[in-house]
Structure formats: C-alpha cells, structure tokens
Design an enzyme around this catalytic site. Sequence first.
Site, PDB file in Angstrom:
ATOM      1  N   TYR A 160       0.866  -1.179   0.000  1.00 14.27           N
ATOM      2  CA  TYR A 160       0.000   0.000   0.000  1.00 14.27           C
ATOM      3  C   TYR A 160       0.904   1.231   0.000  1.00 14.27           C
ATOM      4  O   TYR A 160       1.464   1.600   1.026  1.00 14.27           O
ATOM      5  CB  TYR A 160      -0.895  -0.062   1.241  1.00 14.27           C
ATOM      6  CG  TYR A 160      -1.882   1.065   1.452  1.00 14.27           C
ATOM      7  CD1 TYR A 160      -2.044   2.097   0.536  1.00 14.27           C
ATOM      8  CD2 TYR A 160      -2.663   1.089   2.610  1.00 14.27           C
ATOM      9  CE1 TYR A 160      -2.949   3.115   0.759  1.00 14.27           C
ATOM     10  CE2 TYR A 160      -3.577   2.106   2.835  1.00 14.27           C
ATOM     11  CZ  TYR A 160      -3.712   3.118   1.915  1.00 14.27           C
ATOM     12  OH  TYR A 160      -4.602   4.124   2.152  1.00 14.27           O
ATOM     13  N   LYS A 170      -1.233  -1.064  -4.161  1.00 10.76           N
ATOM     14  CA  LYS A 170      -2.308  -0.072  -4.035  1.00 10.76           C
ATOM     15  C   LYS A 170      -1.619   1.281  -4.075  1.00 10.76           C
ATOM     16  O   LYS A 170      -0.955   1.693  -3.126  1.00 10.76           O
ATOM     17  CB  LYS A 170      -3.085  -0.238  -2.734  1.00 10.76           C
ATOM     18  CG  LYS A 170      -4.158   0.835  -2.512  1.00 10.76           C
ATOM     19  CD  LYS A 170      -4.789   0.710  -1.133  1.00 10.76           C
ATOM     20  CE  LYS A 170      -5.938   1.667  -0.933  1.00 10.76           C
ATOM     21  NZ  LYS A 170      -5.571   3.078  -0.896  1.00 10.76           N
TER      22      LYS A 170
END
Length: 307
Positions: free
Chosen positions: A139, A169
């Site tokens: 992320y 992400k």
Amino acid sequence: MVFEKIKGLIDAPFTPFSPNGDVDLTPIPAYARMLAKNGLRGVFVNGSSGEGYMLTSEERTRLAEAWRNALPECFKLIVHVGSCCLRESQRLASHAQSIEAWGIGAMAPPFPKISRIEELVCYCEEIASAAPRLPFYYYHIPAFNGAFLPMVDFLRAVEKRIPNFAGIKYTYESIYEYNQCRLYAGGKFDMLHGQDETLLPSLAMGGAQGGIGGTTNYNGRCLVGIIEAWQRGDLQEARRLQNYAQEVINVICRFRGNIVGGKRIMKLIGLNLGANRTPFLNITPEEEQRLKQELEQIDFFHQCNTF
C-alpha cells in the site's frame, strides 16, 4: 504464483464505533450490502480510512472476521495488516489467511521511517511470508509515512523475493509513475489506483482496471459510473462524473478529509458509524450542518450511495 487481477473498485470502509468508543460490529452486514448494491467489488479493511493503526490487534481481527461473515456473493475481502510491530503484522496476516480472506496488504510503517528500497522489501517479505497462500499488496501512501520511494525500483527489487506479491495499491499523485509500474514486466503486477480524484486519468493513461477508494463509501455510484462510462466509450460522461467526484472531494477537504468528514457523511446518508478516535478532531454539530448544506448545494443526496 499468479493471482487474479482485480477489476472494478474495492472500498476502504470506516470502522464503526459505539458511543463509548468501542468497535461496533453491528452495522457491518448492512454496510456490506450497501456497498455491493452500489457497484463495489470488495473491501480493504483496517486501512487508513478505517483508522487501522489506532486499533488493537484484537479489534482488527474481530473486524476482519465480521466483514468475512458479512460478505455478499463474489465480494472480496482484503485485510490491511501493516503495523509498527512486524510480529503483530505477521500475526494479523496469518489470521487473515486462517479466515480465508481474499488477500492482504500493508503500508510502510509511520515509525521507524523506511527510507531505502531494501528496508521496504524486507518489511514486506516478512509479512507476506506469514500468509503464503494469499496475494500480498504493498500500500503505497507516502503522504502518511514519508516512504517516498520509487515504485518501479521497488517492483524490480521485490519481483523475485516474494512469491505471493501481487501488486501495489498506489495512492500517490504521479500518474506517470503509476503507468510505468503498470507497464513493468509486461504488466505483470496488479496496480490498484488509490486516488478517487484522478480515477479517469488512470484509466486513460495508466490502463487501470481496478482501484481501492475511500470516497467510494458514500460516492461509489459516481466512481463506478466513471469506469462504466469509460468502458463504453462515453468520454463526456466520464469527465462529468470525474469532475463531480472532485466537487465532493472539495467539500470533504473543508471538513478534515475523508477519515473525519467522510465518516460523518455516512451518518447523513443513513449509516451512523460513530465518531473518530482521538487524536482526530471530530465534526461538531455545527460543522455537520454546514457539511450537509454544502453537499446539498452540489445535489449530493440525489447522487450518493443508497441503501
């Protein structure tokens, strides 16, 4: 290992709290049904929108279990397991695998600050190894943790180190870097776009197929609509919806962003998820009225997510 690439939008849900500040699991089934009804494809729980770093490990596992039990058909559960304590991250990752979550993810910790690619690879490697059957996503949100590292270099370094590494992400402003990551190794990795305000550019330039959003909690119909309009070649409608999504974001930015202002919007559309945990400064009743008025001015309540 080869994993399915996500198509469509995954929601980053807020964590419901009761008036005394405890985690409240009771809204989650209705929450899950609402997201599915409005076109979302899954949830990424215990992340930044969910105040994950402010929850205990026990609270995080209970939330993951509650979402797992409430999942609509074909709805994906990805569990954020990042922590300042690596061993805690490993326990959370192992738990996510034990409840048959679809995948796991982790952002770089806010402390200690990671400032080298090798540090980040080692951190991700040890977490991913605790759930070897699940796809692992890094992320990338450097505004939260100061890990302003080049992601193409990260992909190059991580490629042969983590068998279950699935992708990133990507929650950062560089559409150029996002596209370079998407193109790396012939599009090998799943690049999930993470900024709702630039979803259309990621589709046009970056060839995005999936994303994880925060404003999808209450404005998912609009964001799903951007993807649908783009896919059918209606660029004018896609632009209109993207510009409207930015209008909504302009409003929440005046009310301390998605985690605070966005969570209060959930109450305004019919799902009261409680207050934010300290040190977040909660919306006052007066601010709530102003927030509602500003949303009415852009006709939000006729276009937002519905139950």
